[in-house]
Structure formats: C-alpha cells, structure tokens
Design a protein around this motif. Structure first.
Motif, PDB file in Angstrom:
ATOM      1  N   ILE A 150     -15.417   0.858  -6.679  1.00  0.00           N
ATOM      2  CA  ILE A 150     -14.959   0.469  -5.536  1.00  0.00           C
ATOM      3  C   ILE A 150     -13.304   0.417  -5.566  1.00  0.00           C
ATOM      4  N   PHE A 151     -12.693   1.187  -4.521  1.00  0.00           N
ATOM      5  CA  PHE A 151     -11.146   1.007  -4.719  1.00  0.00           C
ATOM      6  C   PHE A 151     -10.716   1.496  -3.532  1.00  0.00           C
ATOM      7  N   ASP A 152      -9.355   1.105  -3.176  1.00  0.00           N
ATOM      8  CA  ASP A 152      -8.726   1.412  -1.782  1.00  0.00           C
ATOM      9  C   ASP A 152      -8.236   2.698  -1.684  1.00  0.00           C
ATOM     10  N   GLU A 153      -8.992   3.614  -1.086  1.00  0.00           N
ATOM     11  CA  GLU A 153      -8.789   5.106  -1.108  1.00  0.00           C
ATOM     12  C   GLU A 153      -7.573   5.185  -0.373  1.00  0.00           C
ATOM     13  N   GLU A 154      -7.234   4.528   0.776  1.00  0.00           N
ATOM     14  CA  GLU A 154      -5.745   4.789   1.222  1.00  0.00           C
ATOM     15  C   GLU A 154      -4.486   4.381   0.585  1.00  0.00           C
ATOM     16  N   LEU A 155      -4.869   3.387  -0.250  1.00  0.00           N
ATOM     17  CA  LEU A 155      -3.610   3.104  -1.335  1.00  0.00           C
ATOM     18  C   LEU A 155      -3.532   3.864  -2.481  1.00  0.00           C
ATOM     19  N   LEU A 156      -4.764   4.472  -3.039  1.00  0.00           N
ATOM     20  CA  LEU A 156      -4.505   5.367  -4.078  1.00  0.00           C
ATOM     21  C   LEU A 156      -4.354   6.948  -3.924  1.00  0.00           C
ATOM     22  N   LYS A 157      -4.437   7.210  -2.520  1.00  0.00           N
ATOM     23  CA  LYS A 157      -4.553   8.585  -2.222  1.00  0.00           C
ATOM     24  C   LYS A 157      -3.579   9.512  -2.669  1.00  0.00           C
ATOM     25  N   HIS A 158      -2.338   8.993  -3.083  1.00  0.00           N
ATOM     26  CA  HIS A 158      -1.334   9.990  -3.774  1.00  0.00           C
ATOM     27  C   HIS A 158      -1.491  10.125  -5.286  1.00  0.00           C
TER      28      HIS A 158
END
Length: 355
Positions: free
Chosen positions: A305-313
């Motif tokens: 589970i992670f914040d995909e938007e936050l880690l997209k880069h």
C-alpha cells in the motif's frame, strides 16, 4: 490374501499375523506390515489403536470364541463395563490391561518407540471415548499420519491429541508445542486445531503453529491456502470471537498476556509464484516504482500500500537476487528515500516523492 483395508480394530487384534508383528515375534526379514502401513496412511489411527491394545494384553493366542473377544474389545473402546462372567473377561491380565487402556496410562507401542522417547498414548475423555495423543520427546521431527490422509509434522518437545470423533463431522486436534500441518481438503469436514486459547480452522491447506506453554505468544503461519484464526470462547458464549483470515506469508500472533490476536507477516516471506526451473528476475532499469511494488506484491502475495500519485516520479535501477523480501524493501526504500512498516498483514510504504 486378506483384505486388511477393510479391517477394523477388532479385526486387527484377532489377526494372529498382526499380533505377532506388534509383539516383534516375526523374522526380521518379514517387512509386510511396515510396507503395508506405509502404503495405507489412512489406516494409521486404527493401527495405533489396535497396537495399543495388543501390547497392553501381551498375548499370542485368543480364546476360540471370537464373538466374545469382539464383545470385550468393544467394551474397552467404548469405556463400558459388564458383569457377565466369563473366563476371558474375569482373568486378571485382562482386567489389568483394560484398566490401563481406559485410564489412559502411557503404553509403549514398540521397543523402538521407547528408545526414541516418541510414543502414542490412549486417553479417555468423560464420555468414555478414547482420544489418542502423539508425543514427540525426541530431538527430531516426527510425522503423524491422520486417517483422512492429512500429515502433521510434530516438532521436538511437542504433542498432538487427536479427538476420539475425528473425521465424523469435523476433524479436531489439540496441539501443545510446534507442528506443520499439511491438510487434505474436505469442505464438508473442516479441520480445527486447538492451541491454547486460539482455534485455527481450515478446509485444506498447509500451515504452521507454534504454541509452547512457556512462550509469551502463540503464532499461526500460512504457507498455502487460506486459514481462519479466532479466540476460543468460554462454553457459555455461543458466538465466536472476531476472526482473522490469513493467506500465504501472513501470520496471526496471539499475545497471551493481553489476550489479543494480531495479524502480521511471517518472519521471512517466501516467493509464491516462481519455481526453481523458472525463477523470477528482479532486474530493473529506470523502472517506475509502482511496477517494482506490483512485482513484489505478485511474487510474495503480500499487499503493498502506497500513494501512487506521490511516488509517480520515483524509479529503480537495480538487480535484486535472492535477498529476503524485507532486505529488498530496505534497498528500495533507501533508494527512493522512503520507509515501510508491516500492519495487519500488509506492507505500508511512506515517502515524500521523487524529483
């Protein structure tokens, strides 16, 4: 050739060839019974019951009246008594043997078991039905073959009690110590393991339980399939406690002092989908971190589970080999300046993102 597959306890006891084998009076080269038992693990419980009675009686010959013998054997197995007079029933040796079996004293099955300090005992419950207990006092694992085809690997200093009604409507056993269970699937007859204050319920799967009395907690770890774990309620409480459902690589820990069940992961999660012939390749070159986490989730069966938007880069360039899952996560999180924690059988990943 006798049809031993159809034999019950009384049949085995009345079989001279079987009795001679139990009492070690056959030639050493005669391996028939050893080979037959290996080929018929489903008969394990019946064989052990018959062996227990034969050793308790310590006889070679039975009276000619086989109906009378069967009647007396049935009485012992059912924990009943009868005042009918007969030479067979009133003999001193028979009463002594019957008392040993009904009370459930420790009976040595064979001299080999005595040397190994690993033996089977017969235990009588309040209804007079006989439970059987496998005790492993050796320094080696011991395989216990249940009559449904399931196999329990009993670890050293552990014991397993098999309910007298095992296989009738449910399959119930009681564990003290540690064991690995490989259970034959039977949706109509769930398999229940009682260990301290928790109950593990399965239909067919493989899992481990560690429940030593001196330990501060009890743990249930799943290798394959799905397992349900819940607290054992008091007899006057009709409803079951809240259940925890476990899948492969997940673990339930019962904290004895707090009387609380916690869901987590096993110490070293194993790879589930790859095989030795086709190992999974963890080779990444500027690979999006979401793809890396998706691979780990798929291979280990553990939810990430992670914040995909936050880690997209964020991306990863690395070759991961045989490192345990948590070492892989340490490396990945150090690369992307993130951290992780295990909660409720899942892995939560926290990070500030990448530029």
């Amino acid at each position: 050739m006798k049809n031993y597959e159809a034999y019950g306890i009384e049949d085995f006891i009345q079989d001279l060839y079987f009795r001679q084998w139990v009492l070690e009076k056959l030639p050493e080269r005669d391996r028939f019974w050893n080979d037959w038992i290996t080929a018929h693990p489903e008969q394990h419980v019946i064989i052990e019951q018959a062996k227990t009675l034969v050793v308790a009686f310590q006889y070679d010959d039975l009276p000619a009246n086989t109906e009378e013998v069967s009647f007396e054997i049935s009485k012992i197995l059912n924990g009943t008594s009868d005042k009918k007079n007969s030479p067979f029933y009133n003999s001193i040796w028979f009463k002594a043997a019957a008392s040993v079996v009904i009370v459930g004293g420790l009976i040595l099955l064979t001299q080999d078991l005595w040397r190994d300090s690993s033996f089977t005992t017969a235990l009588s419950d309040q209804s007079g039905q006989i439970d059987y207990q496998e005790i492993n006092d050796t320094d080696f694992n011991k395989n216990v073959f249940l009559n449904d085809g399931s196999i329990v690997t009993l670890f050293p200093k552990s014991n397993l009690r098999i309910a007298s009604n095992f296989g009738q409507t449910t399959r119930e056993v009681y564990l003290t110590g540690e064991a690995f269970f490989d259970i034959v699937k039977n949706p109509r007859k769930p398999f229940l393991v009682y260990s301290g204050k928790i109950v593990t319920k399965v239909l067919g799967t493989s899992f481990s339980i560690k429940a030593y009395e001196q330990d501060a907690d009890v743990s249930v770890s799943v290798k394959t399939g799905k397992v349900t774990v819940f607290k054992k309620e008091k007899p006057d409480q009709a409803r079951l406690s809240e259940e925890i459902i476990l899948t492969p690589n997940q673990q339930a820990v019962f904290l004895k002092e707090e009387e609380r069940l916690v869901k987590t992961l096993v110490k070293n999660p194993g790879i589930l989908t790859a095989s030795p012939q086709t190992p999974f390749q963890f080779v990444y070159s500027e690979t999006p971190i979401s793809k890396v986490f998706a691979d780990l989730e798929h291979i280990y069966g553990v939810k990430m589970i992670f914040d995909e938007e936050l880690l997209k880069h964020c991306s990863l360039t690395a070759t991961l080999t045989n490192e345990p899952l948590f070492e892989k996560l340490d490396l990945i999180c150090e690369t992307i300046q993130a951290r992780y924690e295990v909660a409720d059988g899942q892995i939560l990943i926290y990070g500030k993102g990448c530029r």
